[in-house]
Design an enzyme around this catalytic site. Structure first.
Site, PDB file in Angstrom:
ATOM      1  N   GLY A   9      66.102  62.262  55.336  1.00 26.49           N
ATOM      2  CA  GLY A   9      65.475  61.824  54.090  1.00 26.49           C
ATOM      3  C   GLY A   9      64.218  62.667  53.921  1.00 26.49           C
ATOM      4  O   GLY A   9      63.213  62.438  54.601  1.00 26.49           O
ATOM      5  N   PHE A  12      59.511  61.558  49.668  1.00 31.67           N
ATOM      6  CA  PHE A  12      58.051  61.430  49.815  1.00 31.67           C
ATOM      7  C   PHE A  12      57.635  61.069  51.243  1.00 31.67           C
ATOM      8  O   PHE A  12      56.770  61.713  51.824  1.00 31.67           O
ATOM      9  CB  PHE A  12      57.511  60.384  48.831  1.00 31.67           C
ATOM     10  CG  PHE A  12      57.357  60.933  47.439  1.00 31.67           C
ATOM     11  CD1 PHE A  12      56.244  61.682  47.094  1.00 31.67           C
ATOM     12  CD2 PHE A  12      58.336  60.725  46.478  1.00 31.67           C
ATOM     13  CE1 PHE A  12      56.102  62.208  45.820  1.00 31.67           C
ATOM     14  CE2 PHE A  12      58.205  61.247  45.199  1.00 31.67           C
ATOM     15  CZ  PHE A  12      57.082  61.992  44.866  1.00 31.67           C
ATOM     16  N   ASN A  95      70.684  50.554  50.439  1.00 26.02           N
ATOM     17  CA  ASN A  95      70.143  51.241  51.610  1.00 26.02           C
ATOM     18  C   ASN A  95      70.945  50.978  52.884  1.00 26.02           C
ATOM     19  O   ASN A  95      70.976  51.822  53.781  1.00 26.02           O
ATOM     20  CB  ASN A  95      68.658  50.897  51.790  1.00 26.02           C
ATOM     21  CG  ASN A  95      67.795  51.643  50.780  1.00 26.02           C
ATOM     22  OD1 ASN A  95      68.298  52.494  50.045  1.00 26.02           O
ATOM     23  ND2 ASN A  95      66.513  51.346  50.739  1.00 26.02           N
ATOM     24  N   HIS A 175      58.574  42.752  57.661  1.00 20.18           N
ATOM     25  CA  HIS A 175      57.844  43.622  56.737  1.00 20.18           C
ATOM     26  C   HIS A 175      58.159  43.200  55.299  1.00 20.18           C
ATOM     27  O   HIS A 175      58.808  43.898  54.543  1.00 20.18           O
ATOM     28  CB  HIS A 175      58.274  45.075  56.983  1.00 20.18           C
ATOM     29  CG  HIS A 175      57.506  46.081  56.199  1.00 20.18           C
ATOM     30  ND1 HIS A 175      56.134  46.106  56.136  1.00 20.18           N
ATOM     31  CD2 HIS A 175      57.920  47.139  55.436  1.00 20.18           C
ATOM     32  CE1 HIS A 175      55.756  47.125  55.376  1.00 20.18           C
ATOM     33  NE2 HIS A 175      56.807  47.751  54.933  1.00 20.18           N
TER      34      HIS A 175
END
Ligand code: APR
Length: 308
Positions: A9, A12, A95, A175
């Protein structure tokens, strides 16, 4: 021989993690992505910063997992980021498919690697990677707690006008917005913040920490945070490769710790060359333990949806 760090990946978070790892000279870096040309371009750009920054590393961009062979560490950031109004859990379907495929390829080419997960929903992706990879739990680690603690430290430093270096913050749990910041264990120069500010300010910091990711998403309007998440990832890479035995909050597979079993969850661990060297069990009040249980329930429902 230099260490080899592969990052899957090259968006960013991935590209910025590569940048931090290069600047810190932690090892050779391989950037992998499904988009053709993009990882190659970013890697070459980063390589060309070497003469200025003074690092002598191999930095390679690729679409082929064969180039990741025998990595010491593989960081997984592949997947979609949130859009404003979305929770991390909303990303689970898309995902999970991406991360499932990535893990298969990663393990095939680097069976001895330590894998660091960054893709959200984080704890669920760690669980998926643990179950899919067949690797020991010491080598499947999720990045979340360092980021959440760094956010809390930033807010503490802002509130008290002190150096961030004086701050320590303790955040446990999943998280998500139900994460569990622990003010009792969060300090400035060793003094608990509960002694340094009134309860309503402590509570404001706890709430802002919980929603710290969402705050950035709504400001950016496109994409999610990447500087702090990638810096947190780099700290894990460094702690492992330098065998620092550093205690950091990470998401790991639990087998009875904190009364939780068969779940991936943020707890303090010691990171060294073997990955998770130890899971620390700290003393919690009934209220803190209740916060953890609530956070665990939320994470568990998302893990169950994976039907593994
Ligand atoms: N294999 C490899 N790379 C992939 C795959 C795949 N199967 N699917 C998607 N990608 C790549 C995309 O092409 C993109 O370059 O993953 C990259 C993700 O980058 P960004 O969209 O920029 O997202 P980023 O901000 O880096 O966040 C990545 O980390 O913090 C989490 O919530 C965040 O889940 C998100 C992840």
């Amino acid at each position: 021989m230099r260490n080899k760090i592969s990052i899957v990946g090259a968006g960013f978070v991935g590209a910025t993690a590569a940048h931090w790892c290069a600047v810190k000279e932690l090892g050779d870096v391989v950037l992998v992505d499904i988009v053709e040309g993009m990882p190659q371009g970013k890697a070459l750009d980063l390589l060309e910063a070497g003469p200025i920054q003074g690092y002598d590393l191999n930095i390679l961009g690729t679409n082929d997992y064969a180039d990741t062979a025998n990595s010491d560490i593989v960081v997984v950031t592949a997947g979609l980021p949130r859009k404003p109004g979305m929770t991390r859990e909303d990303l689970v379907g898309t995902n999970a498919k991406i991360v499932g495929g990535v893990i298969e390829n990663v393990v095939k080419h680097s069976p001895n690697a330590i894998i660091i997960l960054v893709t959200n929903p984080l704890d669920t992706m760690v669980y998926l990677a643990y179950k899919k990879s067949g690797l020991p739990r010491e080598r499947i680690i999720g990045q979340a707690g360092i980021l959440d603690s760094a956010r809390m430290r930033t807010f503490i430093a802002m509130e008290l006008n002190v150096s961030v270096e004086n701050t320590h913050a303790f955040v446990m749990g999943g998280h998500g917005d139900e994460m569990v910041p622990l003010p009792r264990y969060s300090t400035v120069a060793g003094i608990p913040i509960t002694q340094l500010m009134p309860p309503d300010r402590v509570e404001a910091i706890v709430q802002r920490t919980r929603k710290g990711g969402g705050e950035i998403v709504s400001l950016l309007k496109q994409g999610s945070a990447f500087f702090a998440p990638s810096a947190a990832t780099m700290q894990m890479v460094e702690a492992i490769l330098k065998d620092r035995q550093m205690i950091l909050p990470c998401s790991v597979y639990l087998q009875g710790e904190y009364g939780l079993d068969d779940i991936c969850f943020g707890v303090p661990v010691k990171l060294g060359r073997n990955g998770v060297e130890q899971i620390l069990e700290i003393e919690l009040t009934a209220e803190e333990q209740e916060g953890l249980s609530k956070s665990a329930e939320l994470i568990r429902s998302s893990m169950e949806a994976l039907q593994l």
